[in-house]
Each structure stands twice: as structure tokens, then as C-alpha cells.
Scaffold this motif. Structure first.
Motif, PDB file in Angstrom:
ATOM      1  N   ILE A  44      -4.575  -0.258   5.904  1.00  0.00           N
ATOM      2  CA  ILE A  44      -3.297   0.370   5.583  1.00  0.00           C
ATOM      3  C   ILE A  44      -3.521   1.876   5.591  1.00  0.00           C
ATOM      4  CG2 ILE A  44      -1.359   0.459   3.991  1.00  0.00           C
ATOM      5  CD1 ILE A  44      -1.935  -2.344   5.110  1.00  0.00           C
ATOM      6  N   ALA A  45      -2.795   2.592   6.449  1.00  0.00           N
ATOM      7  CA  ALA A  45      -3.007   4.030   6.628  1.00  0.00           C
ATOM      8  C   ALA A  45      -1.688   4.785   6.560  1.00  0.00           C
ATOM      9  CB  ALA A  45      -3.698   4.296   7.964  1.00  0.00           C
ATOM     10  N   VAL A 107      12.741   2.798   2.569  1.00  0.00           N
ATOM     11  CA  VAL A 107      13.915   2.147   1.974  1.00  0.00           C
ATOM     12  C   VAL A 107      13.540   0.915   1.153  1.00  0.00           C
ATOM     13  CG1 VAL A 107      15.997   0.821   2.572  1.00  0.00           C
ATOM     14  CG2 VAL A 107      15.512   2.991   3.737  1.00  0.00           C
ATOM     15  N   ALA A 108      12.525   0.198   1.573  1.00  0.00           N
ATOM     16  CA  ALA A 108      12.178  -1.107   1.002  1.00  0.00           C
ATOM     17  C   ALA A 108      11.942  -1.058  -0.505  1.00  0.00           C
ATOM     18  CB  ALA A 108      10.933  -1.657   1.694  1.00  0.00           C
ATOM     19  N   ILE A 109      12.334  -2.131  -1.170  1.00  0.00           N
ATOM     20  CA  ILE A 109      12.019  -2.288  -2.591  1.00  0.00           C
ATOM     21  C   ILE A 109      10.502  -2.422  -2.716  1.00  0.00           C
ATOM     22  CG2 ILE A 109      12.300  -3.761  -4.608  1.00  0.00           C
ATOM     23  CD1 ILE A 109      15.014  -4.598  -3.383  1.00  0.00           C
ATOM     24  N   GLY A 110       9.906  -1.591  -3.546  1.00  0.00           N
ATOM     25  CA  GLY A 110       8.460  -1.585  -3.666  1.00  0.00           C
ATOM     26  C   GLY A 110       7.780  -0.755  -2.599  1.00  0.00           C
ATOM     27  N   GLY A 111       8.586  -0.048  -1.778  1.00  0.00           N
ATOM     28  CA  GLY A 111       8.039   0.777  -0.711  1.00  0.00           C
ATOM     29  C   GLY A 111       7.668   2.169  -1.198  1.00  0.00           C
ATOM     30  N   GLU A 335       2.884  10.698   0.240  1.00  0.00           N
ATOM     31  CA  GLU A 335       3.245   9.351   0.685  1.00  0.00           C
ATOM     32  C   GLU A 335       2.020   8.446   0.800  1.00  0.00           C
ATOM     33  OE1 GLU A 335       7.231   9.475   3.300  1.00  0.00           O
ATOM     34  OE2 GLU A 335       5.502  10.347   4.311  1.00  0.00           O
ATOM     35  N   LYS A 336       0.841   9.013   0.593  1.00  0.00           N
ATOM     36  CA  LYS A 336      -0.398   8.227   0.600  1.00  0.00           C
ATOM     37  C   LYS A 336      -0.380   7.110  -0.444  1.00  0.00           C
ATOM     38  CE  LYS A 336      -2.610  11.534  -2.549  1.00  0.00           C
ATOM     39  NZ  LYS A 336      -3.569  12.654  -2.652  1.00  0.00           N
ATOM     40  N   VAL A 337       0.546   7.185  -1.419  1.00  0.00           N
ATOM     41  CA  VAL A 337       0.635   6.112  -2.416  1.00  0.00           C
ATOM     42  C   VAL A 337       0.877   4.768  -1.758  1.00  0.00           C
ATOM     43  CG1 VAL A 337       1.438   7.605  -4.284  1.00  0.00           C
ATOM     44  CG2 VAL A 337       3.115   6.481  -2.814  1.00  0.00           C
ATOM     45  N   MET A 338       1.419   4.783  -0.523  1.00  0.00           N
ATOM     46  CA  MET A 338       1.726   3.516   0.144  1.00  0.00           C
ATOM     47  C   MET A 338       0.457   2.757   0.531  1.00  0.00           C
ATOM     48  SD  MET A 338       0.819   4.086   3.592  1.00  0.00           S
ATOM     49  CE  MET A 338       1.581   2.688   4.361  1.00  0.00           C
ATOM     50  N   LYS A 339      -0.647   3.449   0.692  1.00  0.00           N
ATOM     51  CA  LYS A 339      -1.871   2.775   1.152  1.00  0.00           C
ATOM     52  C   LYS A 339      -2.321   1.706   0.150  1.00  0.00           C
ATOM     53  CE  LYS A 339      -4.243   6.619   1.889  1.00  0.00           C
ATOM     54  NZ  LYS A 339      -5.330   7.530   2.323  1.00  0.00           N
ATOM     55  N   LYS A 340      -2.487   2.114  -1.079  1.00  0.00           N
ATOM     56  CA  LYS A 340      -2.902   1.166  -2.111  1.00  0.00           C
ATOM     57  C   LYS A 340      -1.797   0.168  -2.430  1.00  0.00           C
ATOM     58  CE  LYS A 340      -4.578   0.882  -6.874  1.00  0.00           C
ATOM     59  NZ  LYS A 340      -4.883   1.636  -8.121  1.00  0.00           N
ATOM     60  N   GLY A 341      -0.553   0.673  -2.523  1.00  0.00           N
ATOM     61  CA  GLY A 341       0.559  -0.199  -2.887  1.00  0.00           C
ATOM     62  C   GLY A 341       0.790  -1.326  -1.896  1.00  0.00           C
ATOM     63  N   VAL A 342       0.810  -0.999  -0.597  1.00  0.00           N
ATOM     64  CA  VAL A 342       1.038  -2.015   0.435  1.00  0.00           C
ATOM     65  C   VAL A 342      -0.155  -2.956   0.526  1.00  0.00           C
ATOM     66  CG1 VAL A 342       1.336  -2.396   2.915  1.00  0.00           C
ATOM     67  CG2 VAL A 342       2.646  -0.610   1.758  1.00  0.00           C
ATOM     68  N   ALA A 343      -1.370  -2.413   0.415  1.00  0.00           N
ATOM     69  CA  ALA A 343      -2.570  -3.254   0.487  1.00  0.00           C
ATOM     70  C   ALA A 343      -2.576  -4.294  -0.631  1.00  0.00           C
ATOM     71  CB  ALA A 343      -3.829  -2.383   0.412  1.00  0.00           C
ATOM     72  N   GLU A 344      -2.234  -3.874  -1.833  1.00  0.00           N
ATOM     73  CA  GLU A 344      -2.224  -4.811  -2.967  1.00  0.00           C
ATOM     74  C   GLU A 344      -1.142  -5.870  -2.805  1.00  0.00           C
ATOM     75  OE1 GLU A 344      -1.850  -2.374  -6.432  1.00  0.00           O
ATOM     76  OE2 GLU A 344      -3.999  -1.892  -6.505  1.00  0.00           O
ATOM     77  N   ARG A 345       0.019  -5.448  -2.333  1.00  0.00           N
ATOM     78  CA  ARG A 345       1.130  -6.398  -2.182  1.00  0.00           C
ATOM     79  C   ARG A 345       0.831  -7.435  -1.114  1.00  0.00           C
ATOM     80  NH1 ARG A 345       7.484  -4.664  -2.114  1.00  0.00           N
ATOM     81  NH2 ARG A 345       8.386  -6.754  -2.126  1.00  0.00           N
ATOM     82  N   VAL A 357      -7.715 -12.922   4.457  1.00  0.00           N
ATOM     83  CA  VAL A 357      -7.521 -11.602   5.056  1.00  0.00           C
ATOM     84  C   VAL A 357      -7.913 -10.536   4.043  1.00  0.00           C
ATOM     85  CG1 VAL A 357      -5.918 -10.055   6.236  1.00  0.00           C
ATOM     86  CG2 VAL A 357      -5.533 -12.507   6.324  1.00  0.00           C
ATOM     87  N   GLN A 358      -8.613  -9.520   4.506  1.00  0.00           N
ATOM     88  CA  GLN A 358      -8.958  -8.387   3.658  1.00  0.00           C
ATOM     89  C   GLN A 358      -8.089  -7.191   4.024  1.00  0.00           C
ATOM     90  OE1 GLN A 358     -12.994  -6.941   4.018  1.00  0.00           O
ATOM     91  NE2 GLN A 358     -12.839  -5.687   2.178  1.00  0.00           N
ATOM     92  N   PHE A 359      -7.489  -6.562   3.005  1.00  0.00           N
ATOM     93  CA  PHE A 359      -6.665  -5.384   3.226  1.00  0.00           C
ATOM     94  C   PHE A 359      -7.406  -4.162   2.705  1.00  0.00           C
ATOM     95  CE2 PHE A 359      -3.751  -8.880   3.421  1.00  0.00           C
ATOM     96  CZ  PHE A 359      -2.929  -8.545   4.490  1.00  0.00           C
ATOM     97  N   ILE A 360      -7.564  -3.170   3.579  1.00  0.00           N
ATOM     98  CA  ILE A 360      -8.389  -2.010   3.280  1.00  0.00           C
ATOM     99  C   ILE A 360      -7.527  -0.746   3.313  1.00  0.00           C
ATOM    100  CG2 ILE A 360     -10.418  -0.696   4.018  1.00  0.00           C
ATOM    101  CD1 ILE A 360     -11.180  -3.251   5.684  1.00  0.00           C
ATOM    102  N   PRO A 361      -7.295  -0.109   2.170  1.00  0.00           N
ATOM    103  CA  PRO A 361      -6.597   1.187   2.201  1.00  0.00           C
ATOM    104  C   PRO A 361      -7.517   2.231   2.839  1.00  0.00           C
ATOM    105  CG  PRO A 361      -6.593   0.217  -0.016  1.00  0.00           C
ATOM    106  CD  PRO A 361      -7.588  -0.544   0.794  1.00  0.00           C
TER     107      PRO A 361
END
Length: 372
Positions: A44-45, A107-111, A335-345, A357-361
Motif C-alpha cells: 500500500i503506497a 470519499v470512501a468511509i474509512g478512507g 495523505e500517507k495515513v492511508m498506507k497503514k489504514g488501508v493495509a490494516e483494513r 495475503v500479506q499487506f505491506i505499508p
């Protein structure tokens, strides 16, 4: 645990950040590579720079989900001695697909904007600039009495019947269902060629348009009948409003100077630009990730004491001062907050699906600016 393919990963991602949320003309979706392949590692970048691609190669990444599209404008050529061509060449050679989620993730909830509002510890948030309404529909399904609870639970778990702070809302009424199974049918109740009457309950509930297919699939899976009788029709009730930016309240009032320090700490930046009197008191905060120049008037109209956004223009800063709106600009890179947030979700969603699957911020710092 089973191996997922790229399509399955993106299907999960688009379940909360669908393409239809994006602004018109935004270049989102799959930009490089293919999805019909096994995917074990996903990065996630925020940005796709060469250093990010090298990081992906080092981690055996199969797919990158990025917030900023690597191809923002149509390419006239692809010259591999130039930076963009070199990056794309590396991605193709190492079979790394790139999927871009830009304004749809805003726009997304949790985005992006919810993650920024959460980081700033805002309460009672709402959308700053509405862009999309998730329209509501009524679902009516007829179920044998003994299977009503099973079907109600299935559609509720899929998201049907959400009204404000309540979930699994529905209404049931009793009646009689009648049907005549054909010679090619396999009736759950009754016999072929014989008119059957069955005591059934009618379940009524509401569903957001965005999860209609998911709810119908869950309903049919839980229903005992070979052919499920159900109706779906639009209703006038207002659905959930989605859009760009968020506006909410601080837990405690603070001065603009204190708030600027709060922004630096919570969004992990060393410096911010501030417009306004540092002694002004801040209660209501608007935030919009990226370039928010078009939205400062909206923030003021909605009663914000301060607008947190990036890339703020000099003359717009003068205009904000004239209307009494304070500005805190921590830069576009927050906006880098999305890296950890999307990876965790996505990690949690894949765990629930049984995908290995492994998600890597990405850990690469991509902010081009250094303040000295």
C-alpha cells in the motif's frame, strides 16, 4: 488459508472504495500489469516513485495499491531512459501490477479523509462537500415460517436494515404463499404438478444500493427454496451522503497555535504553514487531504474555525483571512495515513475470507519538500 488472485483482492478493496465514488475524469483502477495471477504480497503506497518500486521488488510484491495514480495523464510515449518509463519498465519486468485509488478513496468511509479526521481526534464528523448519495431500496422476501430467522440474520449480517445507529432492522408479517412446481422443478416443499399452499412470513427491510448484490447473494444462500420470491424497489428515504473532506469538533477547545502543534504531532509532520491569529480559539475543524484550495469557502460556510489541507495558495490565504477562516497546511503528504489504514483494513478482510495475503505499508518517505 488459500491464495487469492488480484481480482479477489481488488474486489474486497472496491467493496468499500468503489470506482463510482471517484470524481469525473480521475484516472483510477488498474494501470499496469494484470490481476489474473496469484497474489501473496500487496504493498500500500501513497506515491509510486522508483524507490517505492525497489522496495516492492525487495519484498516480492505482486500488487501495489496506490493513492496517487502513476499515470495521471495519457502517455504519448514510454521512453525507458526517462524516469517514468524506467519505473514502468521495472514494474512490468518484475510482474508487479499497479492499481490506483484516488478520489474514490478520499470519499470512501474509512478512507483518506476519515483517517485524517480520526488522527486529528475529531468527533461527530460529517462530510464537508457531498458528492455522492448511496440511494436506498426496499427489499421484500417471502420465507417459510421456520426459516424466517435464518434469512433475517443472513441479510442483516450482509448489511441490510441499517438505520442510523441501528442495524438488522426489519418487519415481518404473516401470510400464505402459493405455487405450482413444474415437472422439471425440485421443490423444497410440496410435489411436482400439485398446487401447494404454505404459511410464509414476508420480511421487509431497506438496503443501500451499494450493497444490493451482497445482500441478495446472502439472502438466496440462506433461503431454502429453489426459486426465491422477492421484490426490490426504490424508495424516497435519503441514503447515506458521501463526499470529500470531513468536518467535526475537537474534544477540547484550543488556541490556533496549540492546534497547529496538535496537527504536527498527530499527522507526524515537522512543520506546518498557518494562516490566522495564533490566539484564535478552535473548536470546529474541517479537514481535506491533498489540495483543498477549492473547498475553503465550503469550510467557512459550514462553520469551521480552521481548515486543515495541503498545497494552499498565497492568494487563497489572503481570501481566507478576509472571511475569518484560519488555515493549517501540513502539506499534501499527510495523505500517507492511508498506507497503514488501508493495509490494516484489507488484512482483516482477507483474514475473514481465509486468504493468505500479506499487506505491506510502504516505508519510503515520498514528500518532495524539505524545510530547513
Amino acid at each position: 488459508m488459500k491464495t487469492a488472485n488480484g481480482y479477489e483482492i481488488i474486489q474486497l478493496f472496491e467493496s468499500f472504495s468503489p470506482k463510482k465514488y471517484a470524481m469525473e475524469g480521475d484516472p483510477i483502477g488498474l494501470q499496469i500489469g494484470k490481476l489474473n495471477k496469484p497474489v501473496k504480497n500487496v504493498m500500500i503506497a501513497l506515491d509510486i516513485l522508483e524507490e517505492v518500486v525497489d522496495e516492492a521488488i525487495k519484498n516480492d510484491v505482486d500488487l501495489i495499491i496506490a493513492h496517487h495514480p502513476i499515470i495521471f495523464r495519457p502517455l504519448k510515449n514510454l521512453l525507458t531512459e526517462r524516469t517514468q518509463g524506467k519505473i514502468i519498465e521495472k514494474l512490468i519486468k518484475h510482474d508487479i501490477a499497479v492499481y490506483a485509488a484516488h478520489t474514490n478513496l478520499d470519499v470512501a468511509i474509512g478512507g483518506v479523509n476519515d483517517l485524517l479526521a480520526e488522527a486529528l481526534q475529531l468527533e461527530n464528523t460529517e462530510v464537508l462537500d457531498p458528492t455522492y448519495e448511496d440511494k436506498l431500496k426496499k427489499l421484500v422476501v417471502y420465507v417459510p415460517v421456520d426459516y424466517e430467522e435464518e434469512v433475517r440474520n443472513a441479510i442483516g449480517k450482509a448489511g441490510a436494515g441499517a438505520i442510523g445507529q441501528y442495524s438488522h432492522c426489519s418487519f415481518s408479517s404473516e401470510g400464505t404463499g402459493r405455487f405450482l412446481p413444474s415437472e422439471h422443478s425440485t421443490p423444497f416443499i410440496g410435489a411436482r404438478g400439485k398446487l401447494e399452499s404454505v404459511k410464509e412470513n414476508k420480511i421487509e427491510t431497506i438496503i443501500p444500493e451499494s450493497i444490493e448484490k451482497k445482500v441478495i447473494t446472502a439472502m438466496i444462500k440462506a433461503h431454502p427454496y429453489e426459486e426465491v420470491a422477492y421484490d426490490i424497489y426504490p424508495i424516497e428515504n435519503k441514503g447515506q451522503i458521501l463526499g470529500l473532506g470531513r468536518i467535526g469538533m475537537l474534544k477540547e477547545e484550543m488556541s490556533l497555535e496549540q492546534f497547529a502543534e496538535h496537527v504536527k504531532k498527530t499527522l507526524e509532520v515537522s512543520t506546518v504553514r498557518v494562516v490566522g491569529d495564533l490566539n484564535d480559539q478552535i473548536n470546529k475543524v474541517a479537514v481535506l487531504g491533498g489540495d483543498g484550495n477549492k473547498y475553503f469557502s465550503k469550510a467557512k460556510f459550514k462553520g469551521a474555525d480552521v481548515f486543515v489541507t495541503g498545497d494552499f495558495y498565497y492568494h487563497n490565504a489572503h481570501d481566507a483571512m478576509q472571511i475569518g477562516l484560519n488555515i493549517v497546511d501540513p502539506g499534501h503528504n499527510v495523505e500517507k495515513v492511508m498506507k497503514k489504514g488501508v493495509a490494516e483494513r484489507l488484512s482483516k478482510m482477507c483474514e475473514d475470507k481465509g486468504y493468505s495475503v500479506q499487506f505491506i505499508p510502504s516505508t519510503i518517505h515520498t514528500d518532495p519538500f524539505t524545510f530547513i
